[in-house]
Design an enzyme around this catalytic site. Structure first.
Site, mmCIF file in Angstrom:
data_model
loop_
_atom_site.group_PDB
_atom_site.id
_atom_site.type_symbol
_atom_site.label_atom_id
_atom_site.label_comp_id
_atom_site.label_asym_id
_atom_site.label_seq_id
_atom_site.Cartn_x
_atom_site.Cartn_y
_atom_site.Cartn_z
ATOM 1 C CG ASP A 108 7.499 78.522 46.653
ATOM 2 O OD1 ASP A 108 7.130 79.617 47.041
ATOM 3 O OD2 ASP A 108 8.685 78.182 46.377
ATOM 4 C CB ALA A 109 5.645 77.912 51.750
#
Length: 171
Positions: free
Chosen positions: A32-33
Site C-alpha cells: 500500500d502507500a
C-alpha cells in the site's frame, strides 16, 4: 485423471515436514502507500503456495481444469499479526488441515525472515465439476497425494497454522 510420475511426499514423522514452503519477495505492487503488504496481496501469496504444492505432488491446475476439475473458495479466515514490508523475503507455507470427500481446508502462513508469522489463514476449497459448477468428489489420485500433506488432527492450531472453527469440512 492423468498424473505424471510419482511425486515426492513429505516425511510423515513431523508436522513441519507436512508444510509446503514457497519463498516470496515483496514487490512494490504488493504494498500500500505506506510500503506495507496490502491485505489482498496475501491471497495471491497463498494461491501461489497452494498451486506449487499441487505441482510438487504431480498435479497441474491447468490440466485439472482441462479434465473438468476445479476448486472454488468456500470459506476464508485470515489473521494479521505483523506487517510485511516492501522487499521483505517471506516464506509462504501450505498444508492440508482437513481433507473431506468434496473439500479440503488448507492452513497457510506467511513468515518473515526471522521465522515469525506475519499472517495466517484457513481456506476451505470445494472441488467442483467444470461443466456444472456443482460439488464433486476430489479425484482419488489427487486425494491420495494430498493425504500425505494433511496435518495430524489438532496440529494446525497447535502449530499456529491458522484459525479454524472446529466444524471440520463441508464435504
Amino acid at each position: 485423471m492423468s498424473r505424471p510420475d510419482p511425486a515426492p511426499s513429505p516425511v510423515a514423522d513431523g508436522v513441519a515436514s507436512r508444510r509446503y514452503r514457497l519463498p516470496v519477495r515483496v514487490y512494490y505492487q504488493d504494498t500500500d502507500a505506506g510500503g506495507v503488504v496490502f491485505h489482498a496481496a496475501y491471497l495471491s501469496f497463498f494461491e501461489r503456495a497452494r498451486t506449487e504444492l499441487l505441482r510438487s505432488i504431480g498435479f497441474d491446475i491447468g490440466r485439472l481444469a482441462e479434465e473438468g476439475v476445479l476448486f472454488a473458495l468456500h470459506r476464508l479466515e485470515m489473521e494479521f499479526l505483523k506487517p510485511a514490508r516492501l522487499d521483505d523475503a517471506l516464506e509462504v507455507t501450505a498444508a492440508v488441515g482437513h481433507l473431506g470427500r468434496t473439500s479440503a481446508r488448507f492452513v497457510q502462513t506467511v513468515e518473515l525472515a526471522d521465522g515469525s508469522v506475519a499472517t495466517r489463514a484457513s481456506l476451505s476449497l470445494v472441488c467442483v465439476s467444470a461443466a456444472r459448477f456443482r460439488p464433486m468428489g476430489i479425484p482419488e489420485p489427487l486425494r491420495a497425494a494430498l493425504e500425505s500433506w494433511t496435518l495430524p488432527a489438532g496440529a494446525s492450531a497447535a502449530a499456529g497454522a491458522g484459525p479454524h472453527n472446529g466444524s471440520g469440512s463441508t464435504g
